[in-house]
Write an enzyme that holds these catalytic residues in place. Structure first.
Site, PDB file in Angstrom:
ATOM      1  N   ALA A   9       0.871  -1.224   0.106  1.00 39.59           N
ATOM      2  CA  ALA A   9       0.088  -0.011  -0.066  1.00 39.59           C
ATOM      3  C   ALA A   9       0.864   1.219  -0.043  1.00 39.59           C
ATOM      4  CB  ALA A   9      -0.863  -0.008   1.416  1.00 39.59           C
ATOM      5  N   SER A  10       0.171   2.466  -0.616  1.00 42.20           N
ATOM      6  CA  SER A  10       0.898   3.576  -0.455  1.00 42.20           C
ATOM      7  C   SER A  10       2.204   3.549  -0.991  1.00 42.20           C
ATOM      8  CB  SER A  10       0.765   4.197   1.035  1.00 42.20           C
ATOM      9  OG  SER A  10       1.192   5.682   0.811  1.00 42.20           O
ATOM     10  N   GLY A  11       3.362   3.791  -0.119  1.00 38.62           N
ATOM     11  CA  GLY A  11       4.712   3.795  -0.616  1.00 38.62           C
ATOM     12  C   GLY A  11       5.241   2.445  -1.101  1.00 38.62           C
TER      13      GLY A  11
END
Length: 170
Positions: free
Chosen positions: A84-86
């Site tokens: 997720a995300s990064g």
């Protein structure tokens, strides 16, 4: 003679950390540098199992993968339980992404936080602050004073630009 390097990106992505179980641009620069200088490495598998974290660190790792690819070394990202995300950000620079159908992937966004701890310090701890400023921005973006409209606008601008960069990468 020929090798495939496997890099594990497991844990939170944190800026300037060398702690175990953490992904950081400092640690991973060393890993990528070693791979770039090893003529026996012909491909890289980046195994991502991360909820994300620092956008800056994610971008640096993304750039490290770009450098590998510029040397003709293909990069395949493989997602673990979550990316997720990064975690998704760093994988976005790969030549291909392989994901299990049950991998949690997403959380595309950027945010900034600047808490005001004045009440905590003054009312709960008895610590008070006095300031003499030598310029209008002498105490800008500090958790000890309220954020001005100009500072809030600046912080929002930084966040918006970072979000646009994030979108361009993923």
């Amino acid at each position: 003679k020929n090798r495939v390097a496997i890099i594990y990106a497991e844990g939170d992505i944190l800026y300037d950390s060398d702690n175990r179980g953490v992904v950081s641009e400092v640690k991973y620069h060393e890993i990528f540098d070693k791979i770039r200088n090893d003529s026996k490495v012909k491909a890289v598998v980046l195994r991502v199992n991360s909820p994300g974290g620092s956008a800056f660190s994610s971008d640096v790792i993304w750039r490290e993968m770009e450098e590998l690819q510029s040397k003709g070394i293909p990069v395949i990202a493989s997602f673990g339980d979550y990316a997720a995300s990064g975690g998704y950000y760093i994988a976005a620079g790969a030549d291909a992404i392989v994901s299990h159908p049950k991998t949690l992937t997403g959380s595309i966004g950027v945010f900034s936080i600047l808490p005001n701890v004045t009440e905590l310090f003054e009312e709960k701890m008895g610590i008070h602050f006095d300031t003499i400023k030598t310029s209008p921005h002498a105490i800008s973006l500090t958790p000890f004073y309220d954020v001005s409209e100009k500072e809030a606008s600046t912080l929002q601008g930084w966040t918006d630009r970072l979000y646009q960069k994030f979108l361009s990468r993923v």
